[in-house]
Design a protein around this motif. Structure first.
Motif, PDB file in Angstrom:
ATOM      1  N   ASN A 198      79.105  71.224  50.004  1.00 46.82           N
ATOM      2  CA  ASN A 198      77.741  71.027  49.523  1.00 46.82           C
ATOM      3  C   ASN A 198      77.553  69.557  49.141  1.00 46.82           C
ATOM      4  O   ASN A 198      78.130  69.065  48.181  1.00 46.82           O
ATOM      5  CB  ASN A 198      77.483  71.930  48.321  1.00 46.82           C
ATOM      6  N   ASP A 199      76.712  68.863  49.883  1.00 44.09           N
ATOM      7  CA  ASP A 199      76.497  67.434  49.672  1.00 44.09           C
ATOM      8  C   ASP A 199      75.761  67.112  48.378  1.00 44.09           C
ATOM      9  O   ASP A 199      75.788  65.983  47.906  1.00 44.09           O
ATOM     10  CB  ASP A 199      75.736  66.858  50.864  1.00 44.09           C
ATOM     11  N   THR A 200      75.102  68.105  47.780  1.00 46.11           N
ATOM     12  CA  THR A 200      74.399  67.852  46.515  1.00 46.11           C
ATOM     13  C   THR A 200      75.335  67.985  45.310  1.00 46.11           C
ATOM     14  O   THR A 200      74.957  67.645  44.202  1.00 46.11           O
ATOM     15  CB  THR A 200      73.201  68.805  46.346  1.00 46.11           C
ATOM     16  N   CYS A 201      76.535  68.459  45.541  1.00 43.25           N
ATOM     17  CA  CYS A 201      77.558  68.570  44.492  1.00 43.25           C
ATOM     18  C   CYS A 201      78.407  67.304  44.517  1.00 43.25           C
ATOM     19  O   CYS A 201      78.772  66.820  45.586  1.00 43.25           O
ATOM     20  CB  CYS A 201      78.414  69.815  44.757  1.00 43.25           C
ATOM     21  N   ILE A 202      78.741  66.758  43.360  1.00 41.41           N
ATOM     22  CA  ILE A 202      79.531  65.528  43.286  1.00 41.41           C
ATOM     23  C   ILE A 202      80.885  65.685  43.989  1.00 41.41           C
ATOM     24  O   ILE A 202      81.351  64.802  44.698  1.00 41.41           O
ATOM     25  CB  ILE A 202      79.696  65.036  41.827  1.00 41.41           C
ATOM     26  N   VAL A 203      81.517  66.833  43.806  1.00 44.14           N
ATOM     27  CA  VAL A 203      82.804  67.080  44.465  1.00 44.14           C
ATOM     28  C   VAL A 203      82.580  67.294  45.962  1.00 44.14           C
ATOM     29  O   VAL A 203      83.275  66.701  46.794  1.00 44.14           O
ATOM     30  CB  VAL A 203      83.538  68.283  43.833  1.00 44.14           C
ATOM     31  N   ARG A 261      85.589  65.155  51.302  1.00 44.21           N
ATOM     32  CA  ARG A 261      86.089  64.891  52.661  1.00 44.21           C
ATOM     33  C   ARG A 261      86.740  63.518  52.790  1.00 44.21           C
ATOM     34  O   ARG A 261      87.866  63.423  53.296  1.00 44.21           O
ATOM     35  CB  ARG A 261      84.987  65.106  53.687  1.00 44.21           C
ATOM     36  N   PRO A 262      86.117  62.431  52.351  1.00 43.64           N
ATOM     37  CA  PRO A 262      86.802  61.139  52.494  1.00 43.64           C
ATOM     38  C   PRO A 262      88.060  61.026  51.624  1.00 43.64           C
ATOM     39  O   PRO A 262      89.056  60.437  52.038  1.00 43.64           O
ATOM     40  CB  PRO A 262      85.758  60.099  52.086  1.00 43.64           C
ATOM     41  N   VAL A 263      88.037  61.625  50.444  1.00 46.31           N
ATOM     42  CA  VAL A 263      89.194  61.551  49.550  1.00 46.31           C
ATOM     43  C   VAL A 263      90.362  62.341  50.126  1.00 46.31           C
ATOM     44  O   VAL A 263      91.474  61.823  50.282  1.00 46.31           O
ATOM     45  CB  VAL A 263      88.828  62.047  48.128  1.00 46.31           C
ATOM     46  N   LEU A 264      90.128  63.611  50.449  1.00 46.14           N
ATOM     47  CA  LEU A 264      91.206  64.426  51.017  1.00 46.14           C
ATOM     48  C   LEU A 264      91.610  63.928  52.400  1.00 46.14           C
ATOM     49  O   LEU A 264      92.797  63.964  52.748  1.00 46.14           O
ATOM     50  CB  LEU A 264      90.805  65.897  51.086  1.00 46.14           C
ATOM     51  N   GLY A 265      90.651  63.459  53.178  1.00 43.94           N
ATOM     52  CA  GLY A 265      90.963  62.949  54.514  1.00 43.94           C
ATOM     53  C   GLY A 265      91.972  61.822  54.453  1.00 43.94           C
ATOM     54  O   GLY A 265      92.939  61.787  55.222  1.00 43.94           O
ATOM     55  N   ARG A 266      91.779  60.888  53.536  1.00 41.94           N
ATOM     56  CA  ARG A 266      92.706  59.772  53.364  1.00 41.94           C
ATOM     57  C   ARG A 266      94.069  60.274  52.885  1.00 41.94           C
ATOM     58  O   ARG A 266      95.114  59.870  53.399  1.00 41.94           O
ATOM     59  CB  ARG A 266      92.110  58.760  52.389  1.00 41.94           C
ATOM     60  N   MET A 267      94.068  61.172  51.903  1.00 37.27           N
ATOM     61  CA  MET A 267      95.324  61.714  51.379  1.00 37.27           C
ATOM     62  C   MET A 267      96.082  62.492  52.458  1.00 37.27           C
ATOM     63  O   MET A 267      97.295  62.317  52.611  1.00 37.27           O
ATOM     64  CB  MET A 267      95.048  62.625  50.180  1.00 37.27           C
ATOM     65  N   PHE A 268      95.374  63.326  53.184  1.00 38.15           N
ATOM     66  CA  PHE A 268      96.015  64.120  54.233  1.00 38.15           C
ATOM     67  C   PHE A 268      96.604  63.221  55.316  1.00 38.15           C
ATOM     68  O   PHE A 268      97.709  63.449  55.799  1.00 38.15           O
ATOM     69  CB  PHE A 268      95.028  65.109  54.858  1.00 38.15           C
ATOM     70  N   ARG A 269      95.870  62.178  55.714  1.00 42.59           N
ATOM     71  CA  ARG A 269      96.380  61.274  56.760  1.00 42.59           C
ATOM     72  C   ARG A 269      97.631  60.552  56.271  1.00 42.59           C
ATOM     73  O   ARG A 269      98.584  60.362  57.041  1.00 42.59           O
ATOM     74  CB  ARG A 269      95.295  60.288  57.199  1.00 42.59           C
TER      75      ARG A 269
END
Length: 151
Positions: A94-99, A104-112
């Motif tokens: 949900n793009d209206t939620c701060i989390v 996606r960008p936070v976990l995407g970087r961590m996962f990579r």
């Protein structure tokens, strides 16, 4: 969970350690799967230049020494990709939620970063390492079984 990598390593150990060429029926019996699945894996391993079979001759042999075959090369061959991919992100936060907006960008970087660590580790491990570890494991556990029989 995908089992292509473990099945391929199993097959490669059999091929490497067998005194005679192993065919897909024999490999499948050891892996605990069907020969058609093994044929798919061996086709991919063959295309990657890891193993070779000869027309009219049943069985495969390694094209490289086990010390030269990295587990990452096996992964790339059987997964048919150039990079390791283990983690997926959920698709519709949900793009209206701060989390939801930032996950996606936070976990995407961590996962990579984690995938790069694992990729580097797989590049440093070889089929020979697996064979050595298996030999050690067999020796250790055969001693334990012998000791249990004595008791």
């Amino acid at each position: 969970m995908d089992t292509k990598l473990s099945s391929a390593i199993h097959a490669l150990i059999l091929i490497s350690e067998s005194e005679t060429p192993m065919n897909s029926d024999q490999i499948a019996a050891s892996v605990g799967t069907n020969p058609s699945y093994i044929r798919k894996l061996t086709t991919r391993l063959s295309k990657a230049g890891i193993i070779e079979g000869h027309p009219g001759v049943s069985g495969f042999h390694l094209l490289q020494k086990p010390e030269q075959i990295s587990l990452f090369a096996v992964y790339r061959a059987v997964m048919e990709t150039d990079s390791l991919h283990l983690f997926d992100l959920h698709q519709n936060p949900n793009d209206t939620c701060i989390v939801g907006h930032n996950i996606r960008p936070v976990l995407g970087r961590m996962f990579r970063d984690m995938e790069m660590d694992i990729e580097n580790r797989l590049q440093s491990m070889t089929l020979a390492d697996c064979i050595t570890d298996m030999g050690r494991y067999i020796v250790e556990h055969s001693k334990e079984e012998s000791e249990e029989k004595i008791k």
